[in-house]
Scaffold this active site. Structure first.
Site: not given
Ligand code: HDD
Length: 721
Positions: A78, A151, A342, A365
């Site tokens: 990403h 997503n 996160h 994360y």
């Protein structure tokens, strides 16, 4: 100088700390980082005008040193993203299901920062890669930050986080030569996928039009995992999160995506930026699918399996609020690059499930921010700060901003009066859902995760004819790029487990027979865990198709923010331009005048018409529809202009609306469109002229643009363009 902030004042409810610096241009002097006024930033300090530069030049050294360190590591996945500020408002209290504070009061606007991204490409890669899109929302709630890191597809490639590094290594450019950038069409990706049958459902999504959004504003978002809502009584509901764009879900054609990548690789980023700048704020409704705790085992799939969705026909999506993005970031690096999401940033009332993909994410994360942002103090970067005051005994570390006062940095204590106190649940303290766990410690996967194909089949069967043919073409493209025939064969073999029709069509395009699926199929978990053949499962479950899975069924009632190209030249009919422009703009569309040259053209009456783009800087793929105004001279000029003819052909090829006013239709005669129009209804869908318009030309054109695309035109041969 800004007063340093003692610990008790970090963060404040008005988010003043997120406010950018004053813009330069209000008479300030240039200074060094220490605040020293600089009197010459153009010349370095030298031994004489032609002499060597002196090491003593601290101004030069400070500036170059800072520059040398301007980049931080890009996100491992990403990396390329675009973001915006906005707010979220719940429609009505969700207290029955969750005690989350930001889901209680419809009058409260919770600030959000939302970042969209591609997954595989580097920071500078193209927006239009065939890829999953990240959809991350940071809610700055009064109870602390809540991050929904999802997503634009509701399922994932793998079931267990331990395979994530393998998946990403496989899809990223190959390590020996760093090729290809932002593309999955290469050996290592399909090698991994063909050995990982659990990925098949996600592969259907990734090969579908969902992977090629027309705009970040026109895609759905999903939390993917099953989460929990917990109410004040401690009752839990399983929940799936959805974002539904009010503009509908729309995509571009693959040929178009590849061309956009060349013409404007910032296409999505610019589209988001411009929409917000022009006040056309993107909006999504927030949806939840709620499943009572006691129904956990009611479904033919496991709610903890992230390769499965809950069909909307089984559990409808309840729309519970709206997110509006209404402000662009002031500084890309400070905000979009430094924001740290996160899935473990929770608020009371929301909790995890044991989805093994989610559980693994909870480690990843924070860990990645430590190397990406360089310090455990990344939560102090303005974009990451909670608006709820932060009090704890975490101290020091690289780049600490907070100046903690006093001598107490431990708990329990008396030196600090016992502060900071623990908060009970009734005081807003977070308490984890008390899930009963009574189990063996095993490194294994549940048998209930072993149906790899039924939802892949459901997805493929639910697509429209055009969408299915796009999936076939995507697979032909991707597998056609492979250098190792064995990978291609293994892949086509597995596709036959999803759909025989799909496998046969893909194989035809690749010029090969459909091989038998490899046995055992499942390379990951040993022979005793071989997946069952579930191709007929959707039928057995009484759910042959799910309408919600096809974007052919999306809302098509608006042309807001659609980009319309007007093809013009000297001699254009000024009235024709004016009338159509007014009609389109009134509906929220944006018009660009395109002509053989920049500057101005003369209309038929000698008036000036400002040109927005020339054929050199414009391209049909950057637009949603084309209008050809009337005008003897202009139409004659355009008919002899190869760029104009190509523009129209390409617009037709990509199935967009085309309208021609009066003798504007003569331009069509110079294009492939003329021959197509004689074919049949499908071939002429979305092509409107003054002669064929049923209502007024403008009205018909607006209705056609709102349809987005006329994919039926693809059924026959495409026009060359
Ligand atoms: Fe992830 C970033 C979404 C699985 C590890 N992920 C990242 C971002 C999104 C997602 C949208 C970008 C956040 C941003 O805008 O800054 N990831 C997902 C979804 C997943 C998922 C929807 C599955 C359902 N991710 C996943 C797994 C792992 C990671 C299984 C590791 C075990 N993801 C990361 C990361 C990233 C990240 C390495 C890179 C940059 C970052 O976190 O901040 O930690």
């Amino acid at each position: 100088m800004k007063k340093s902030t003692p610990s008790t004042e970090v963060g404040n409810k008005k988010m003043d700390d997120l406010a950018p610096d004053k813009e330069i241009g209000t008479g300030e002097f240039m200074t060094t980082d220490q605040g020293l006024k600089i009197n010459d930033d153009t010349n370095s300090l030298k031994a004489g005008e032609r002499g060597a530069t002196l090491l003593e030049d601290f101004i030069l050294r400070e500036k170059i040193t800072h520059f040398d360190h301007e980049r931080i590591p890009e996100r491992i996945v990403h990396a390329r993203g675009s973001a915006a500020h906005g707010y979220f408002q719940v429609y009505e209290s969700m207290a029955k299901y969750t005690k989350a504070g930001f889901l209680q009061d419809p009058s409260v606007k919770t600030p959000v920062f939302t970042r969209f991204s591609t997954v595989a490409g580097s920071r500078g890669s193209t927006d239009l890669a065939r890829d999953v899109r990240g959809f991350s929302v940071k809610f700055y709630t009064e109870e602390g930050n809540y991050d929904l890191v999802g997503n634009n597809m509701p399922v994932f490639f793998i079931q267990d986080a331990i395979k994530f590094p393998d998946l990403i290594h496989a899809v990223k450019p190959e390590p020996h030569n760093e090729i290809p950038q932002a593309a999955s069409a290469h050996d290592t990706f399909w090698d991994f996928i063909s050995l990982t049958p659990e990925s098949m459902h996600m592969i259907m999504w990734a090969m579908s039009d969902r992977a090629l959004p027309r705009s970040l504003r026109m895609m759905e978002g999903f939390g993917v995992h099953t989460f929990r809502f917990i109410n004040a009584e401690g009752k839990s509901h399983f929940v799936k999160f959805h974002w539904k764009p009010l503009l509908g879900v729309h995509s571009v054609a693959w040929d178009e995506a590849q061309k956009i990548s060349g013409k404007n690789s910032d296409f999505h980023r610019q589209d988001l930026w411009e929409a917000i700048e022009t006040g056309a704020f993107p909006e999504w409704e927030f949806g939840v699918q709620l499943i009572p705790e006691e129904d956990e085992h009611k479904y033919p799939f496991d709610l903890l399996d992230p390769t499965k969705l809950v069909p909307e026909e089984l559990v409808p999506v309840m729309r519970i609020g709206k997110m509006v993005l209404d402000r662009n970031p002031d500084n890309f690096f400070a905000e979009t690059e430094q924001v740290a999401f996160h899935p473990g940033h929770l608020v009371p009332g929301i909790d995890f499930t044991n989805d093994p993909l989610l559980q693994g994410r909870l480690f990843s994360y924070t860990d990645t921010q430590l190397s990406r942002l360089g310090s455990p103090n990344f939560h102090e970067i303005p974009i990451n700060r909670s608006i709820n005051t932060v009090h704890n005994n975490q101290r020091d570390g690289h780049m600490r901003q907070q100046i903690n006062v006093g001598k107490t940095s431990y708990h329990p204590n008396t030196t600090g009066g016992g502060c900071p106190f623990h908060a009970k649940a009734a005081e807003g303290g977070f308490t984890s859902f008390e899930e009963r766990i009574d189990s063996r410690k095993v490194r294994a996967r549940s048998k209930s995760f072993m149906d790899f194909f039924s939802q892949a089949t459901l997805f493929f069967n639910s697509q429209s004819e055009a969408e299915q043919s796009h999936i076939v073409d995507a697979l032909r493209f991707e597998l056609g790029k492979l250098e190792t025939p064995a990978i291609r064969e293994r892949m086509v073999g597995i596709l036959s487990k999803v759909s025989d029709v799909l496998a046969k069509k893909v194989a035809e395009g690749l010029g090969m027979p459909v091989p038998k699926p490899e046995e055992p199929l499942n390379h990951n978990y040993g022979a005793d865990a071989n997946p069952v053949d579930y191709q007929d499962q959707p039928k057995k479950q009484g759910l042959d198709k799910s309408a919600a899975l096809s974007i052919a069924n999306t809302v098509k009632d608006s042309i807001k923010t659609r980009q319309i190209a007007f093809l013009t030249a000297d001699g254009v009919d000024g009235e024709s331009v004016k009338a159509m422009k007014a009609a389109l703009v009134a509906e929220g569309a944006q018009v660009k005048i395109i002509a053989p040259h920049g500057g101005f053209i003369k209309d038929a009456k000698g008036g000036d018409v400002k040109v927005d783009m020339s054929f050199l800087t414009a391209a049909s793929v950057l637009f949603d529809a084309v209008f050809i105004p009337a005008g003897d001279k202009s139409v004659a000029a355009l008919s002899g202009n190869a760029d104009a003819v190509h523009f129209v052909n390409e617009t037709y090829r990509h199935c967009k609306a085309i309208a021609a006013d009066g003798n504007g239709a003569d331009l069509l005669k110079e294009t492939y469109v003329a021959a197509k129009l004689k074919q049949d209804k499908d071939a002429s869908a979305g092509v409107i002229s003054s002669d064929t318009a049923k209502g007024s030309l403008a009205k018909d054109f607006i209705a056609a643009i709102a349809q987005h695309r006329f994919w039926e035109r693809e059924k026959k041969d495409k026009v060359p363009a």
